[in-house]
Design an enzyme around this catalytic site. Structure first.
Site, mmCIF file in Angstrom:
data_model
loop_
_atom_site.group_PDB
_atom_site.id
_atom_site.type_symbol
_atom_site.label_atom_id
_atom_site.label_comp_id
_atom_site.label_asym_id
_atom_site.label_seq_id
_atom_site.Cartn_x
_atom_site.Cartn_y
_atom_site.Cartn_z
ATOM 1 N N LYS A 183 0.839 -1.199 0.000
ATOM 2 C CA LYS A 183 0.000 0.000 0.000
ATOM 3 C C LYS A 183 0.883 1.261 0.000
ATOM 4 C CE LYS A 183 -3.819 -2.280 -0.232
ATOM 5 N NZ LYS A 183 -4.134 -3.310 0.685
HETATM 6 C C1 LIG Z 1 -5.357 -4.239 1.038
HETATM 7 C C2 LIG Z 1 -6.818 -4.072 1.081
HETATM 8 C C3 LIG Z 1 -7.584 -4.440 2.192
HETATM 9 C C4 LIG Z 1 -7.017 -5.178 3.356
HETATM 10 O O1 LIG Z 1 -5.947 -4.551 3.964
HETATM 11 P P1 LIG Z 1 -5.039 -5.351 5.026
HETATM 12 O O2 LIG Z 1 -4.346 -4.260 5.764
HETATM 13 O O3 LIG Z 1 -4.097 -6.197 4.239
HETATM 14 O O4 LIG Z 1 -5.944 -6.144 5.887
HETATM 15 C C5 LIG Z 1 -8.934 -4.182 2.176
HETATM 16 N N1 LIG Z 1 -9.525 -3.593 1.111
HETATM 17 C C6 LIG Z 1 -8.824 -3.234 0.020
HETATM 18 C C7 LIG Z 1 -9.532 -2.573 -1.116
HETATM 19 C C8 LIG Z 1 -7.452 -3.476 -0.036
HETATM 20 O O5 LIG Z 1 -6.768 -3.145 -1.138
#
Ligand SMILES: *Cc1c(COP(=O)(O)O)cnc(C)c1O
Length: 381
Positions: A183
């Site tokens: 991210k």
């Molecule tokens: C990455 C992601 C999540 C989950 O995030 P985590 O921190 O890995 O639990 C949820 N929704 C979307 C759209 C994502 O891209």
């Protein structure tokens, strides 16, 4: 192995020093660095409360619980998302209801697509800020306010995105951001939920740590001697090393996101004459975090052939996303979401990350151009 990976993280020396300092301090979880992150992030997004967590998935789960979603409640979600968005609704015992995206250019839910699924049981909507884009959030918020529906924003892609000066994730009751390693603000695993609702914040804090009334750090500081357990909570805490890393990396985020915007502008320019669609047009009032850059191939183009040719040129590509309603675990859903399915079949994500160089981008562009000029004409005959 890849000449250009899909995304990449560099942990700088000052960030490593912060993490080392946490280990030296001997206090490893949910202490002063977590408090600092929560204060900084609340300020950064312009809300009253930020609650740091072990992941965005945990944040979505707790948001559903804090909004008191449960059995019998319907929650409208996209199918074009990471499965965690939808799973969170099911963790709470509520029923996910899938809505279609608007178009191949605008791959997100709109007030209209949501309206089609609103029933007397609809209690909440969880839109996803796909790629960091605001999508139709202003009108979705109006719809929710008008019909007494709760709005939970999956802002996992949108750390740093602001629409008309307001941070995405702050348009509804609660918004959730991810610090997962691919991210925009990455620390490995982690997430944070933001809200300006005091009651929701209180519930998030309780549920993150076993439903206990006082955290260990408060007892350590002598603020509390004992605790009660007043609900069925979880262990969704973040630890101090990751909180420290997130605070430091947050200082650099806007700069990295600006660089992403420059890269996206250049991708658009360089690829504009090829027979493909570039979704998610810029909106003048949007500061976009640009979490991903996707292209949509024309109907009938061999996407696997495209991706293989890219791989042979050392360029990693990805798919965002296979539709959730088509997964085996969601086989109960015998529904058609034609635009979502079309987008999922034809879209490809190209490399994009905060420190991507112009030279790396040039290699991606060249590989795309070669693939269109030399490879696709052959495999498509
Ligand atoms: C990455 C992601 C999540 C989950 O995030 P985590 O921190 O890995 O639990 C949820 N929704 C979307 C759209 C994502 O891209």
């Amino acid at each position: 192995m890849w000449k250009v990976p899909l995304s990449d993280v560099i942990i700088a020396e000052d960030e490593i020093a912060d993490v080392t300092a946490v280990f030296r301090s001997g206090w490893l979880t949910m202490g002063p660095r977590t408090e600092e992150l929560e204060q900084t992030f609340a300020q950064y997004t312009g809300v009253r409360h930020a609650v740091a967590l072990s992941s965005a998935t945990a944040g979505l789960h707790l948001s559903c619980l804090a909004c008191e979603l449960g059995p019998g409640d319907e929650v409208i979600v996209p199918s074009l998302t990471f499965v965690a968005t939808v799973n969170a609704v099911r963790y709470a015992g509520a029923t996910p209801v899938f809505a279609d995206i608007k178009s191949l250019d605008e791959p997100w839910l709109t007030a209209e697509s949501i309206s089609q699924h609103v029933t007397s049981k609809t209690k909440a909507v969880i839109p996803v800020h796909y790629g960091g884009h605001c999508g139709d959030i202003a009108r979705i918020r109006e719809l929710c306010e008008g019909r007494d529906i709760l709005l939970i924003e999956d802002a996992a892609h949108a750390t740093g995105s602001r629409y008309r000066g307001q941070h995405l994730g702050t348009f509804g009751e609660v918004g959730v951001f991810s610090f997962f390693s691919n991210k925009n603000l990455s620390v490995g695993e982690g997430g944070i939920a933001v809200t300006s609702d005091d009651e929701i914040a209180k519930k998030l804090r309780l549920l993150r740590s076993h439903g206990m009334t006082s955290p260990t750090w408060d007892r350590h500081k002598g603020h509390a001697f004992d605790y009660d357990v007043i609900g069925l909570g979880f262990n969704y805490r973040i630890d101090e090393t990751r909180a420290a890393l997130a605070s430091r990396r947050l200082q650099k985020l806007d700069g990295e996101n600006q660089h992403r915007a420059v890269l996206v502008g250049r991708y658009r320019e360089e690829l504009k004459d090829l027979p493909l669609t570039i979704p998610m047009d810029d909106v003048p009032t949007l500061t976009n975090a640009h979490h991903i850059f996707t292209i949509v191939l024309e109907e009938g183009v061999d996407r696997n052939g495209f991706r293989t040719a890219m791989r042979e040129r050392g360029i990693q590509t990805s798919l965002h996303y296979p539709p959730v309603h088509r997964f085996s675990a969601y086989a109960d859903y015998d529904i058609a979401l034609p635009i979502t399915e079309e987008y999922s079949k034809r879209s490809v994500t190209l490399p994009l990350f905060g420190h991507m160089s112009e030279n790396a981008q040039r290699q991606v562009v060249t590989a795309v151009q070669e693939t269109f000029a030399e490879v696709l004409p052959k495999i498509m005959n």
